[in-house]
Design a protein around this motif. Sequence first.
Motif, mmCIF file in Angstrom:
data_model
loop_
_atom_site.group_PDB
_atom_site.id
_atom_site.type_symbol
_atom_site.label_atom_id
_atom_site.label_comp_id
_atom_site.label_asym_id
_atom_site.label_seq_id
_atom_site.Cartn_x
_atom_site.Cartn_y
_atom_site.Cartn_z
ATOM 1 N N GLY A 58 0.846 -1.200 0.000
ATOM 2 C CA GLY A 58 0.000 0.000 0.000
ATOM 3 C C GLY A 58 0.871 1.235 0.000
ATOM 4 N N GLY A 59 0.308 2.368 0.430
ATOM 5 C CA GLY A 59 1.051 3.622 0.471
ATOM 6 C C GLY A 59 2.205 3.545 1.459
ATOM 7 N N PHE A 60 1.971 2.904 2.599
ATOM 8 C CA PHE A 60 3.027 2.828 3.608
ATOM 9 C C PHE A 60 3.064 1.478 4.312
ATOM 10 C CE2 PHE A 60 -0.823 4.410 5.471
ATOM 11 C CZ PHE A 60 -0.887 3.842 6.741
ATOM 12 N N CYS A 63 1.518 -6.080 3.117
ATOM 13 C CA CYS A 63 0.770 -7.174 3.742
ATOM 14 C C CYS A 63 1.346 -8.523 3.324
ATOM 15 C CB CYS A 63 -0.694 -7.120 3.321
ATOM 16 S SG CYS A 63 -1.612 -5.962 4.281
ATOM 17 N N LYS A 81 -0.334 -7.002 8.399
ATOM 18 C CA LYS A 81 -0.059 -5.708 7.764
ATOM 19 C C LYS A 81 1.091 -5.052 8.529
ATOM 20 C CE LYS A 81 -2.401 -1.510 6.259
ATOM 21 N NZ LYS A 81 -3.670 -0.961 5.800
ATOM 22 N N GLU A 128 -7.995 -10.364 9.462
ATOM 23 C CA GLU A 128 -8.613 -11.484 8.757
ATOM 24 C C GLU A 128 -8.024 -11.551 7.340
ATOM 25 O OE1 GLU A 128 -13.181 -12.463 7.273
ATOM 26 O OE2 GLU A 128 -12.708 -10.542 8.194
ATOM 27 N N CYS A 130 -7.930 -12.065 3.468
ATOM 28 C CA CYS A 130 -8.807 -12.056 2.282
ATOM 29 C C CYS A 130 -7.965 -12.521 1.101
ATOM 30 C CB CYS A 130 -9.342 -10.645 2.035
ATOM 31 S SG CYS A 130 -10.457 -10.116 3.319
HETATM 32 P P1 ADP Z 1 -2.316 1.003 2.752
HETATM 33 O O1 ADP Z 1 -3.139 1.302 3.969
HETATM 34 O O2 ADP Z 1 -0.871 1.330 2.903
HETATM 35 O O3 ADP Z 1 -2.905 1.534 1.480
HETATM 36 P P2 ADP Z 1 -3.585 -1.508 2.312
HETATM 37 O O4 ADP Z 1 -4.439 -1.688 3.499
HETATM 38 O O5 ADP Z 1 -4.268 -1.039 1.067
HETATM 39 O O6 ADP Z 1 -2.343 -0.586 2.627
HETATM 40 O O7 ADP Z 1 -2.841 -2.882 2.018
HETATM 41 C C1 ADP Z 1 -1.928 -3.039 0.957
HETATM 42 C C2 ADP Z 1 -2.287 -4.247 0.118
HETATM 43 O O8 ADP Z 1 -2.250 -5.419 0.919
HETATM 44 C C3 ADP Z 1 -3.710 -4.202 -0.433
HETATM 45 O O9 ADP Z 1 -3.784 -3.535 -1.635
HETATM 46 C C4 ADP Z 1 -4.014 -5.682 -0.584
HETATM 47 O O10 ADP Z 1 -3.458 -6.183 -1.776
HETATM 48 C C5 ADP Z 1 -3.283 -6.306 0.571
HETATM 49 N N1 ADP Z 1 -4.184 -6.506 1.745
HETATM 50 C C6 ADP Z 1 -4.556 -5.591 2.672
HETATM 51 N N2 ADP Z 1 -5.355 -6.131 3.617
HETATM 52 C C7 ADP Z 1 -5.513 -7.426 3.278
HETATM 53 C C8 ADP Z 1 -6.236 -8.538 3.854
HETATM 54 N N3 ADP Z 1 -6.958 -8.404 4.972
HETATM 55 N N4 ADP Z 1 -6.160 -9.737 3.220
HETATM 56 C C9 ADP Z 1 -5.429 -9.866 2.085
HETATM 57 N N5 ADP Z 1 -4.741 -8.875 1.495
HETATM 58 C C10 ADP Z 1 -4.762 -7.670 2.080
#
Ligand code: ADP
Length: 333
Positions: A58-60, A63, A81, A128, A130
């Motif tokens: 993600g941005g920072f 996962c 995360k 959880e 996904c």
């Molecule tokens: P940020 O808050 O830095 O934008 P995200 O929450 O979007 O980060 O998480 C980054 C990436 O990790 C997501 O785009 C997704 O691909 C993956 N991800 C985040 N949460 C989950 C989850 N609960 N299960 C599976 N993959 C996840």
Amino acid sequence: QLPHRVVDVAKVKMMPASKPVQKEKELPPQPPPLIYEPPSFDRKDGAVYQVGKILGKGGFAVCYEGYLPTKSGNKRKYALKVVRSKMPTKMEQKFQTELQIHSKMKQQNIVQFLRAFSFQSCTYLVLELCPNGSLMDMVKRRKGLTEPEVRFYSVQIAGAIKYMHGKGIIHRDLKMGNIFLDKDMNAKIGDFGLAALLVTGKDMQTIRRTTLCGTPNYIAPEILEKGKKGHDHMVDIWSLGIIMFAMLTSKPPFQSSTTDEIYRRAKNRDYEWPKSDKYISEEAKEVVATMLQEAELRPDPDTIVQHDFFHAGYIPTSAEMTTKLRDCPPEGD
Ligand code: ADP
């Protein structure tokens, strides 16, 4: 037990309108193969997570899959995360908001927040898992969903919005990329980094002023305007309208090459349903139009699911969705 400081969500600063360009140096380093959760009051011996494959960046945050051995000798899977414990101020604020709000949510269509702890120089959120990517990945791959599938996901998302609003939380960044798919292909809202507690009175203005965040395609016009009172939570209904349009057509309605153009088109409700590609029912068009009205005219989640669109045809069960979507052609087909 949570390693967070209390933050005033009303003070969350302006976020850039589009997702910040990913700066690799701000992302956390690759974690070691084993992560140690320190002992806490509800887990006196702590825990050791095995780190699996990367799920996304993600941005920072990054996962990973994480596994905990169970007593019966199996492994329970989670999403871990990871963020750096020391982050630039803006990211720190976003992360604190996320921790504070996400940890209070418990609903079947919201990614379940399980725990948070620090290890070495990183903070870990145990969520959880996904494992089926995001709704955006699926809509892109499938080039739009069928109306029964759109009903299935819209009912789930509307249910999660009703729950959040009932708790006084506005998500403010609902979009297909923030909606993840669990092992049974159910939708789960994730990423509460831009959410806000709905407060009344003077603070409301503060929230409005600090709300230029989210992703331009999904942003409700009143976020850009001043002086509209008391309908702040309706920004999530606008986003649901955009999500439904995008699930039906595979593109958000105001898609343009510049952010200014997206905003201009959103303000003027300047969108068109595709003419020839695919049949889209009048009921589907109608229900989306109700959500893209001025804030005070937008329906609440209960009213949305009572619309004819949801009664004009079939709503698949979760089991049917799983079977059907597993059979869907892989990317590139
Ligand atoms: P940020 O808050 O830095 O934008 P995200 O929450 O979007 O980060 O998480 C980054 C990436 O990790 C997501 O785009 C997704 O691909 C993956 N991800 C985040 N949460 C989950 C989850 N609960 N299960 C599976 N993959 C996840």
